[in-house]
Write an enzyme that holds these catalytic residues in place. Sequence first.
Site, PDB file in Angstrom:
ATOM      1  N   CYS A 107       8.453  -6.223  37.125  1.00 19.74           N
ATOM      2  CA  CYS A 107       8.339  -7.025  35.776  1.00 19.74           C
ATOM      3  C   CYS A 107       9.426  -6.134  34.802  1.00 19.74           C
ATOM      4  O   CYS A 107       9.206  -4.879  35.316  1.00 19.74           O
ATOM      5  CB  CYS A 107       7.789  -7.154  35.386  1.00 19.74           C
ATOM      6  SG  CYS A 107       7.648  -7.466  33.896  1.00 19.74           S
ATOM      7  N   ALA A 108      11.541  -6.618  34.181  1.00 18.68           N
ATOM      8  CA  ALA A 108      11.480  -5.811  34.061  1.00 18.68           C
ATOM      9  C   ALA A 108      12.156  -6.426  33.441  1.00 18.68           C
ATOM     10  O   ALA A 108      12.620  -7.171  33.420  1.00 18.68           O
ATOM     11  CB  ALA A 108      12.530  -5.177  34.403  1.00 18.68           C
ATOM     12  N   GLU A 153       1.001 -12.690  43.333  1.00 16.34           N
ATOM     13  CA  GLU A 153       1.404 -11.045  43.703  1.00 16.34           C
ATOM     14  C   GLU A 153       2.697 -10.887  42.694  1.00 16.34           C
ATOM     15  O   GLU A 153       3.754 -11.863  43.151  1.00 16.34           O
ATOM     16  CB  GLU A 153       1.898 -10.266  45.329  1.00 16.34           C
ATOM     17  CG  GLU A 153       2.131  -9.225  44.954  1.00 16.34           C
ATOM     18  CD  GLU A 153       3.126  -8.683  46.857  1.00 16.34           C
ATOM     19  OE1 GLU A 153       2.134  -7.492  46.620  1.00 16.34           O
ATOM     20  OE2 GLU A 153       2.761  -9.761  47.710  1.00 16.34           O
ATOM     21  N   GLN A 182      15.115  -4.804  25.336  1.00 12.04           N
ATOM     22  CA  GLN A 182      13.474  -3.851  24.904  1.00 12.04           C
ATOM     23  C   GLN A 182      12.955  -3.518  23.164  1.00 12.04           C
ATOM     24  O   GLN A 182      12.024  -3.664  23.004  1.00 12.04           O
ATOM     25  CB  GLN A 182      13.868  -2.696  26.247  1.00 12.04           C
ATOM     26  CG  GLN A 182      13.206  -3.462  27.861  1.00 12.04           C
ATOM     27  CD  GLN A 182      12.684  -1.943  28.113  1.00 12.04           C
ATOM     28  OE1 GLN A 182      12.414  -1.183  27.498  1.00 12.04           O
ATOM     29  NE2 GLN A 182      12.459  -1.790  29.390  1.00 12.04           N
ATOM     30  N   VAL A 183      14.278  -2.702  23.202  1.00 13.28           N
ATOM     31  CA  VAL A 183      14.401  -2.762  21.729  1.00 13.28           C
ATOM     32  C   VAL A 183      14.718  -3.537  20.611  1.00 13.28           C
ATOM     33  O   VAL A 183      13.934  -3.709  19.189  1.00 13.28           O
ATOM     34  CB  VAL A 183      15.573  -1.588  21.302  1.00 13.28           C
ATOM     35  CG1 VAL A 183      15.279  -0.724  21.800  1.00 13.28           C
ATOM     36  CG2 VAL A 183      16.974  -1.940  21.656  1.00 13.28           C
ATOM     37  N   GLY A 190      11.226  -6.788  24.999  1.00 14.74           N
ATOM     38  CA  GLY A 190      10.623  -6.043  25.381  1.00 14.74           C
ATOM     39  C   GLY A 190       9.155  -5.787  25.535  1.00 14.74           C
ATOM     40  O   GLY A 190       8.404  -5.437  26.190  1.00 14.74           O
TER      41      GLY A 190
END
Length: 150
Positions: A138-139, A134, A145-146, A150
């Site tokens: 998620c990050a 399970e 991210q840029v 990401g």
Amino acid sequence: GDGGDSIGGAVGGSIGIAAGSGAELHTPVATMSSEESSVLLSASLHASRDAAAKIEEDQGAVSFSVVTNDGADESMIRLVTLKNIFAKQLPKMPKEYIVRLVMDRRHYSLALIKNNVAIGGICYRPYLEQKFAEIAFCAVTASEQVHDSG
């Protein structure tokens, strides 16, 4: 395309992505709809971003580490860093819930490490008997991210 559910058919029918170093167009750009062109551009950008991330991993600039609450100082630092990333990137998620799951000994976190610091991760709980896991969170940090992660 001819409507909302035709993206896959329109792209699959008129644009071919060849395996290998890059995307290969089988339909001239001038004859593509704006929807098809947008999908192709998005696929191309994701492919180049994925390639950059793969190079970074191959060069050892990033690595992955499974972390759990085993009481070790390094694990605690990584888990708190991941907790902070999840809390920042998932602002509607109650912080107490994030802490409870990230620090729970039945949960594991796959941390994305760059310069010996966690920059993202996935917190999950395996159910070995059911051969199931399970995913709780998620990050990736906003600054990454840029870039490529990401």
